[in-house]
Design an enzyme around this catalytic site. Structure first.
Site: not given
Ligand SMILES: NC(=O)c1ccc[n+]([C@@H]2O[C@H](COP(=O)([O-])OP(=O)(O)OC[C@H]3O[C@@H](n4cnc5c(N)ncnc54)[C@H](OP(=O)(O)O)[C@@H]3O)[C@@H](O)[C@H]2O)c1
Length: 404
Positions: A13, A180, A194, A127, A198
């Site tokens: 995401t 989502g 969570d 965020g 923070k």
């Molecule tokens: N989503 C939000 O709104 C949000 C807001 C603030 C902070 N965050 C933080 O941002 C981070 C990512 O969130 P997200 O929602 O983007 O997660 P996500 O959609 O689940 O995507 C996770 C990504 O990490 C990759 N990944 C997992 N393990 C890995 C590894 N060992 N080496 C390399 N790549 C790896 C996955 O690869 P594949 O694509 O190959 O599966 C995927 O592309 C988290 O720490 C979350 O807490 C998210």
């Protein structure tokens, strides 16, 4: 740093949001050189240049051209390995991983000091809302009294559906998952962790003190019932999941994450749906309020982009407050006022709590509640028992009531 060559870890995401907006932000002078993902076989959107993809962290860490790493993966242990190794090599890192940062921050600060790298993480807390850099720079004084807010969009979305749209909790949770806003396993959001991670990060930048997440009382909204919602409505209140760090004396502060009865006069009363809101209170300016999208691909990517641009000017957190004279100490020796609703089967658990003063009691055949004063440390000691499915706990605010 004149041109930033980025190694991006994670293309989910947030990673896809970053990929998209880095291309559009021409003045950032940054380009993505390599992207490390978990699975090379996973289908990716057409605009992703497949020649950039790798599943080997070393392809980024060993590339001498890459001068900034963005880490946005969903695995806190792997993120810790990547980020700590990059810092050991003196490479700058931007991360959004609150779980990893909250658990390892003292060590990550030490690695920055020893090896000269820099770690920025405004995206990890709320965020798109620039909380961390503001606390670090603008509020760089010891006049801060309190930082309090709604730091988790999923739980806030659910509570908004319940309070503003009259939905039942289970349906609101399903809806949050379908849209989502909540994970398939939503416990991280709705049990308060969570918000806790923070809050731990915010406290380092607000007061210069690191408190381990394990030492902070954290209670979520999982066990809320229609009885609690009805009572809040009768009192013209909403229930919100609130994280707060509060100076309780010149030399001490406390912090906790708990559902709270929120009156219409409070800024956070109007923070609804998936939005976040943070109230900052100081000696000289009463309350200030920051509001915005706390999650989602583009909002989070915009915060990451801001950290990337900051690196263009070699910006780093200096953790200045950690060197302040007379930093306040964390205390759980404070008295809170709480509402505890419980079923007949939980009566013994609740009656065993060391209340200092009971203010209201209600008993019926199906459920009872008590409103009482209790030391925070007693809630920490009883935290496992308080997680029983028949018990719900809600804070009734007491700090700074005379100043609003
Ligand atoms: N989503 C939000 O709104 C949000 C807001 C603030 C902070 N965050 C933080 O941002 C981070 C990512 O969130 P997200 O929602 O983007 O997660 P996500 O959609 O689940 O995507 C996770 C990504 O990490 C990759 N990944 C997992 N393990 C890995 C590894 N060992 N080496 C390399 N790549 C790896 C996955 O690869 P594949 O694509 O190959 O599966 C995927 O592309 C988290 O720490 C979350 O807490 C998210």
């Amino acid at each position: 740093m004149s041109t930033i060559k980025i190694g991006l870890f994670g293309l989910g995401t947030v990673g896809l949001g970053i990929y998209s907006i880095i291309g559009k932000a021409r003045n950032t002078h940054a380009e993505i050189s390599r992207i490390c993902v978990r699975s090379l076989d996973k289908p990716r959107p057409a605009e992703v240049r497949s020649e950039l993809l790798t599943d080997r962290p070393a392809d980024i860490l060993d590339d001498p051209e890459i001068n900034l790493i963005i880490e946005v993966i969903d695995n806190a242990d792997a993120a810790y390995r990547i980020v700590s190794e990059a810092l050991r090599r003196g490479i700058a890192v931007v991360s959004g991983n609150k779980a990893m940062i909250a658990r390892h921050l003292p060590e990550l600060i030490e690695l920055q000091r020893t090896h000269g790298g820099a770690l920025l993480y405004d995206a990890s807390s709320c965020g798109s809302i620039p909380v961390i850099r503001n606390l670090e720079e603008y509020y760089d004084n010891d006049l801060l009294l309190e930082v309090k807010g709604i730091l988790n969009g999923s739980s806030n979305f659910i509570l908004s559906r319940v309070f503003d749209h009259g939905e039942d909790y289970a349906r609101a949770l399903r809806e949050a998952q379908e849209l989502g806003f909540a994970e398939a396993d939503p416990s991280f959001d709705i049990e308060g962790y969570d918000s806790l991670f923070k809050l731990v990060i915010i406290t380092v930048h607000a007061l210069g003190v690191y408190v381990s997440p394990d030492d902070v009382f954290t209670y979520g909204i999982t066990t809320i019932s229609s009885d609690d919602i009805r009572l809040a409505r009768e009192k013209d209140m909403k229930i919100k999941l609130v994280a707060q760090v509060v100076k309780v004396a010149d030399e001490s502060f406390t912090m906790f994450v708990m559902p709270e009865f929120v009156a219409p006069s409070k800024y956070i009363y109007s923070v609804d749906n998936e939005y976040n809101g943070v109230v900052i209170r100081g000696e000289c300016y009463d309350r200030q309020f920051m509001f915005g999208k706390g999650a989602g691909g583009f909002p989070t990517a915009s915060s990451i982009l801001s950290d990337v641009t900051a690196r263009l000017h070699n910006y780093r957190y200096e953790y200045k407050k950690m060197g302040y004279l007379g930093r306040p100490a964390y205390t759980t020796d404070v008295e809170l006022r709480v509402y505890i609703r419980f079923t007949p089967a939980d009566t013994a658990t609740v009656e065993a709590l060391p209340f200092t003063r009971v203010r209201e009691r209600y008993t019926s055949d199906t459920h009872s509640y008590v409103i009482a004063d209790i030391p925070l440390r007693a809630l920490i000691e009883a935290r496992e028992q308080l997680r029983a499915p028949g018990i719900f706990l809600c804070n009734i605010p007491r700090f700074f009531l005379d100043r609003d």
